[in-house]
Design a protein around this motif. Structure first.
Motif, PDB file in Angstrom:
ATOM      1  N   ALA A 144     -18.262  22.614  42.142  1.00  0.00           N
ATOM      2  CA  ALA A 144     -16.852  22.931  41.903  1.00  0.00           C
ATOM      3  C   ALA A 144     -15.984  22.483  43.071  1.00  0.00           C
ATOM      4  CB  ALA A 144     -16.693  24.435  41.665  1.00  0.00           C
ATOM      5  N   THR A 165     -10.593  25.209  37.990  1.00  0.00           N
ATOM      6  CA  THR A 165     -11.864  25.255  38.708  1.00  0.00           C
ATOM      7  C   THR A 165     -11.807  26.268  39.843  1.00  0.00           C
ATOM      8  OG1 THR A 165     -12.201  22.903  38.198  1.00  0.00           O
ATOM      9  CG2 THR A 165     -13.596  23.868  39.902  1.00  0.00           C
ATOM     10  N   THR A 168      -8.173  21.170  38.499  1.00  0.00           N
ATOM     11  CA  THR A 168      -8.639  21.728  39.767  1.00  0.00           C
ATOM     12  C   THR A 168      -8.183  23.183  39.921  1.00  0.00           C
ATOM     13  OG1 THR A 168      -6.716  20.878  41.007  1.00  0.00           O
ATOM     14  CG2 THR A 168      -8.657  19.469  40.864  1.00  0.00           C
TER      15      THR A 168
END
Length: 401
Positions: free
Chosen positions: A217, A382, A379
Motif C-alpha cells: 500500500a 489506500t 491513493t
C-alpha cells in the motif's frame, strides 16, 4: 537505539540530510543546462533531455542492487563510496569528447547516485528508535527538496557565467566538500545484522515485501503520488509558456522554488506523526495535495504558484510518512524494502507523462487536474485502508483489556 535529539541523532541526521542534498544537486544540476548542451553538441531537444532521463533511469534500476547489497555488507560504506563516485563523475563531465560519452557518464553517475537514497532510511530504521526515525525522515526528505532546488539554481547560475562545463565543475567541487563532512559526521552502525548475500535470499526478501499488503500500500501511495506531482510541473511549464503568461525559460525554472513548500511539509511531518497515526498523516498529506491542485486552476500567476506550493507541502508531507512507514513495517531486509519503495516512486515519475498527456490534449490544465484527482482518489482510499488496518490491532487490544 539512538534517541531523538541526542548527540548521535543530530550527527547522523545532519550527515544523511547532507548526503541527500548532494545526491539531488548532482541529479538536477543538468536540467537548466539542457538548451546549452543541445547547442554545444548539435543534438535535438529530445536527445538533450536524455541527459536527465538516463541518470534517473539508471538511478531507479540501481536501487534494486543497493538494497539487497546493503542488507548483506552494511549501509555506511555504500553511501560513502557512491557519493564519491557521483562527485567524480561531475568533475569528469566537462571533459567528455562527444555527446555519447556525456550520456554514458551521466548513466554511470545515476548508478552511483542511487546508493544513498536506497539505504539511508534503512540505516535510520536500524539505528533510531520510533520517534527518532519519524523526526529524522521528515528532515531527510526536506533535504531532498533543497537539493532539487539547489541543483537547478547552482547549475543555472554557474552555467550562465562560465558555461555548462563550469556548472558540472562547481557541483563536483561542492559534492566533495559535502562528502568530507558526511564522512566525518555519520556515526558507525551499531545495530546492523548482516544477511546472506545470495540471489535467492535477495529475491525472497523482495517477494516477502511485495506480498506484505502494508508495504504494498505504501509503495502504491508513493509511486502514484509522485506520478502526478512531478509531471504536473512539466505540464505547468507548457501552460505558463503560453499566453497570457508567456514566461521565458529563466522564469519557468523558478517555479521549482515552490518546492520550499515541500521542505516545510516534510520537516513538520515527524512532529505531526507524534500526535496522529502515520496512515492518517498520509491521508492528510494527500488531501492537501488535492486541495493544491484545485488552487492551481486559478487564472492569476500568484494563485497558480500558491497552488503549486500547497501541492509540494502535501506531497512531501505524505512522502515522508510513507517512507518511514516502510522502514518501520519491514522487520527484515529493510534496505530491500526501502529500495522497492523508491523503485515504485521513480517508476511513477517516468510513467506520469504518458498518463497526463491525453488529459492535456483533451482539455488543457483543467483536464490535467481532473486526471490528477482520479489518481489521488486511489491513493487517498489506500491511505484510509491503511489507517483502518492499523486501528484493528489497537481496537482488539482495547477490547481484550
Amino acid at each position: 537505539m539512538i534517541e531523538a535529539h541526542s548527540r548521535d541523532w543530530w550527527r547522523a541526521t545532519l550527515a544523511l540530510c547532507l548526503g541527500s542534498f548532494t545526491v539531488f544537486v548532482n541529479l538536477y544540476a543538468a536540467q537548466p543546462l539542457l538548451p546549452d548542451l543541445r547547442m554545444a553538441f548539435g543534438v535535438s531537444t529530445l536527445s538533450s533531455a536524455m541527459v536527465m532521463g538516463v541518470a534517473t533511469l539508471t538511478l531507479a534500476g540501481s536501487l534494486l542492487i543497493y538494497g539487497p547489497l546493503s542488507d548483506a555488507i552494511g549501509r555506511g560504506a555504500i553511501m560513502r563510496v557512491s557519493l564519491l563516485v557521483a562527485a567524480l563523475c561531475s568533475l569528469l563531465l566537462p571533459w567528455v569528447p562527444d555527446f555519447t560519452s556525456l550520456l554514458v557518464l551521466r548513466a554511470l553517475q545515476g548508478l552511483a547516485l542511487g546508493g544513498l537514497p536506497a539505504v539511508a532510511i534503512a540505516w535510520m530504521g536500524d539505528e533510531f528508535d520510533r520517534r527518532a526515525l519519524m523526526l529524522a525522515v521528515g528532515l531527510y526528505i526536506s533535504a531532498n527538496t533543497l537539493g532539487g532546488i539547489g541543483g537547478r539554481v547552482v547549475g543555472g547560475f554557474a552555467g550562465e557565467y562560465g558555461g555548462w562545463q563550469a556548472s558540472f565543475l562547481t557541483v563536483g567541487a561542492l559534492s566533495l566538500v559535502c562528502l568530507a563532512v558526511f564522512w566525518r559526521l555519520l556515526p558507525p552502525a551499531r545495530n546492523f545484522r548482516p544477511a546472506s548475500l545470495r540471489l535467492d535470499v535477495a529475491l525472497g526478501g523482495m517477494r516477502a515485501h511485495l506480498g506484505n499488503p502494508l508495504l504494498l500500500a505504501a509503495y502504491l501511495i508513493g509511486g502514484l503520488n509522485f506520478l502526478i506531482f512531478i509531471n504536473q510541473y512539466s505540464y505547468m511549464t507548457f501552460r505558463l509558456s503560453e499566453a497570457p503568461y508567456a514566461l521565458t525559460t529563466q522564469w519557468l525554472g523558478m517555479i521549482f522554488v515552490t518546492y520550499l513548500g515541500g521542505t516545510l511539509g516534510s520537516a513538520l511531518s515527524g512532529r505531526v506523526a507524534q500526535r496522529l497515526a502515520q496512515p492518517l498523516c498520509m491521508l492528510l498529506g494527500i488531501g492537501i495535495f488535492m486541495l493544491g491542485s484545485l488552487v492551481t486552476l486559478s487564472e492569476s500567476l500568484a494563485g497558480i504558484l500558491a497552488g503549486l506550493t500547497i501541492n509540494a507541502f502535501g506531497f512531501f508531507f505524505c512522502h515522508s510518512m510513507a517512507s518511514s512507514w516502510v522502514s518501520r513495517q519491514a522487520t527484515q531486509a529493510r534496505g530491500t524494502a526501502s529500495a522497492l519503495y523508491l523503485v515504485c516512486y521513480y517508476l511513477g515519475a517516468s510513467l506520469g507523462g504518458f498518463y497526463l498527456e491525453p488529459w492535456w490534449q483533451a482539455g488543457g490544465w483543467p483536464a490535467v487536474v481532473a486526471g490528477s484527482w482520479l489518481v489521488l482518489l486511489v491513493t487517498l482510499t489506500t491511505a484510509v485502508w491503511l489507517w483502518r488496518r492499523e486501528r484493528r490491532p489497537q481496537a482488539a487490544t482495547a477490547q481484550g483489556g
